[in-house]
Design a protein around this motif. Structure first.
Motif, PDB file in Angstrom:
ATOM      1  N   THR A   1       0.858  -1.179   0.000  1.00 43.93           N
ATOM      2  CA  THR A   1       0.000   0.000   0.000  1.00 43.93           C
ATOM      3  C   THR A   1       0.897   1.234   0.000  1.00 43.93           C
ATOM      4  OG1 THR A   1      -0.113   0.188   2.416  1.00 43.93           O
ATOM      5  CG2 THR A   1      -1.749  -1.240   1.322  1.00 43.93           C
TER       6      THR A   1
ATOM      7  N   CYS B   1      -0.734  -2.489  -4.500  1.00 36.49           N
ATOM      8  CA  CYS B   1      -2.161  -2.385  -4.241  1.00 36.49           C
ATOM      9  C   CYS B   1      -2.636  -1.061  -4.834  1.00 36.49           C
ATOM     10  CB  CYS B   1      -2.440  -2.431  -2.737  1.00 36.49           C
ATOM     11  SG  CYS B   1      -4.174  -2.139  -2.324  1.00 36.49           S
TER      12      CYS B   1
ATOM     13  N   ASP C   1      -5.856   0.003  -4.904  1.00 31.42           N
ATOM     14  CA  ASP C   1      -7.218   0.292  -4.438  1.00 31.42           C
ATOM     15  C   ASP C   1      -7.463   1.789  -4.289  1.00 31.42           C
ATOM     16  OD1 ASP C   1      -7.542  -2.424  -4.355  1.00 31.42           O
ATOM     17  OD2 ASP C   1      -7.601  -2.576  -2.155  1.00 31.42           O
TER      18      ASP C   1
ATOM     19  N   ARG D   1      -8.170   3.566  -7.557  1.00 34.05           N
ATOM     20  CA  ARG D   1      -9.457   3.069  -8.071  1.00 34.05           C
ATOM     21  C   ARG D   1     -10.622   3.678  -7.292  1.00 34.05           C
ATOM     22  NH1 ARG D   1     -10.239  -2.630  -6.299  1.00 34.05           N
ATOM     23  NH2 ARG D   1     -10.930  -1.488  -4.447  1.00 34.05           N
ATOM     24  N   ASP D   2     -10.524   3.642  -5.956  1.00 38.63           N
ATOM     25  CA  ASP D   2     -11.635   4.101  -5.123  1.00 38.63           C
ATOM     26  C   ASP D   2     -11.799   5.615  -5.149  1.00 38.63           C
ATOM     27  OD1 ASP D   2     -11.969   1.443  -4.502  1.00 38.63           O
ATOM     28  OD2 ASP D   2     -11.021   1.584  -2.519  1.00 38.63           O
TER      29      ASP D   2
END
Length: 319
Positions: A135, A279, A281, A284-285
């Protein structure tokens, strides 16, 4: 928006510039030293577009940077020495360009009140990961002089945000591939040698794992961060396709009509990280980024591009 793109004649930078100018909504100034991996031909498709300016100059040259910087709304900083093998045999250009050059740019952007500074980095700053994915909060643990110099530049960029309140955003990407990539990196090196009937080297047991990202997807992610990223934040841009080097080579051999008899197994590279994985995420989020280029399709298109553009790569003597 008026955007200063450093390293805009290189592989990823030129893709970013071609995309901006093809849409025609921005003014773009490219600042590039045209070292061995910078090629004006990479920008030929958009060289006549309105709003395009090219400046031949080095990001380490404070005088040149100070002349170019005023009037820009944003800096997107791609310029870097980026080849791990070259950094192992000679680290000085990497420290000078990647760390000092970034500091010169940050100083000028701060002095001239540039509204946003996007610093392009790499997953290699984290070192190796056995399982799972990094992350954006993962501590930095670079293994090579190249990745250490990029980590130093990242820390400088974040320091300018915290000290001066500059609107700085960092992106870290996985391994890129696509057209116009200088043939020292794995995919273009192997493809061009195989197309020429030559042999290719595979480090160690071929079990090193990389995550692959098409350069078009990378640039889409950078644009999202440029326009919507939060100041002081880091965003991962990953491709989502993990392959061992051996698996990748198997695909390249098939695509070029060759077999494993053309592969030389060579001693592993010093300090060779075993696996990278991001990662993605957060991007994307927060920003809606999803890779659009399927790896099999993108790889086939990339091989076809090198087959059709022999005049572009055949001039490189160190291939």
């Amino acid at each position: 928006m008026r955007i200063l793109v450093t390293g805009g004649a290189g592989f990823i930078g030129s893709q970013f510039v071609r995309g901006l100018l093809t849409r025609g909504t921005d003014q773009v100034t490219v600042l590039d030293a045209l070292t061995y991996a910078g090629n004006p031909a990479n920008l030929a498709p958009v060289a006549d577009r309105p709003g395009y300016t090219f400046v031949h100059g080095d990001i380490r040259d404070a005088g040149t940077v100070d002349e170019v910087m005023p009037g820009h709304d944003a800096v997107v900083h791609f310029a870097a020495e980026s080849h791990v093998d070259r950094s192992i045999t000679g680290a000085a250009p990497f420290v000078s360009t990647n760390v000092l050059g970034t500091q010169v740019l940050l100083d000028a952007a701060h002095r001239h009140g540039v509204a946003r500074f996007v610093h392009i980095s790499t997953d290699e700053v984290y070192g190796s990961i056995d399982e799972g994915a990094w992350t954006e909060s993962q501590p930095l643990a670079p293994s090579s002089p190249y990745s250490a110099s990029k980590a130093g530049a990242d820390l400088l960029a974040l320091a300018y945000h915290r000290t001066h309140g500059m609107d700085v955003v960092i992106t870290r990407c996985s391994n890129n591939y696509g057209p116009y990539q200088y043939p020292e990196k794995l995919i273009p090196l192997f493809v061009t040698r195989l197309l020429d009937g030559g042999r290719v080297p595979l480090y160690g047991d071929g079990g090193h794992i990389r995550e692959w990202l098409h350069v078009e997807d990378h640039c889409r992610g950078v644009e999202l961060v440029l326009h919507k990223g939060r100041p002081g934040e880091i965003y991962h841009i990953g491709g989502g396709t993990e392959l061992t080097n051996r698996e990748l080579v198997d695909r390249l051999l098939a695509a070029c009509g060759a077999d494993w008899s053309r592969v030389d197994h060579v001693a592993d590279r010093k300090g060779h990280d075993r696996r990278y994985a991001l990662c993605s995420d957060k991007i994307r989020d927060e920003l809606g980024f999803v890779p659009q280029v399927d790896f099999e399709t993108g790889l086939a298109q990339t091989v076809a591009w090198y087959a059709e553009h022999r005049e572009w790569w055949s001039r490189h003597a160190d291939r």
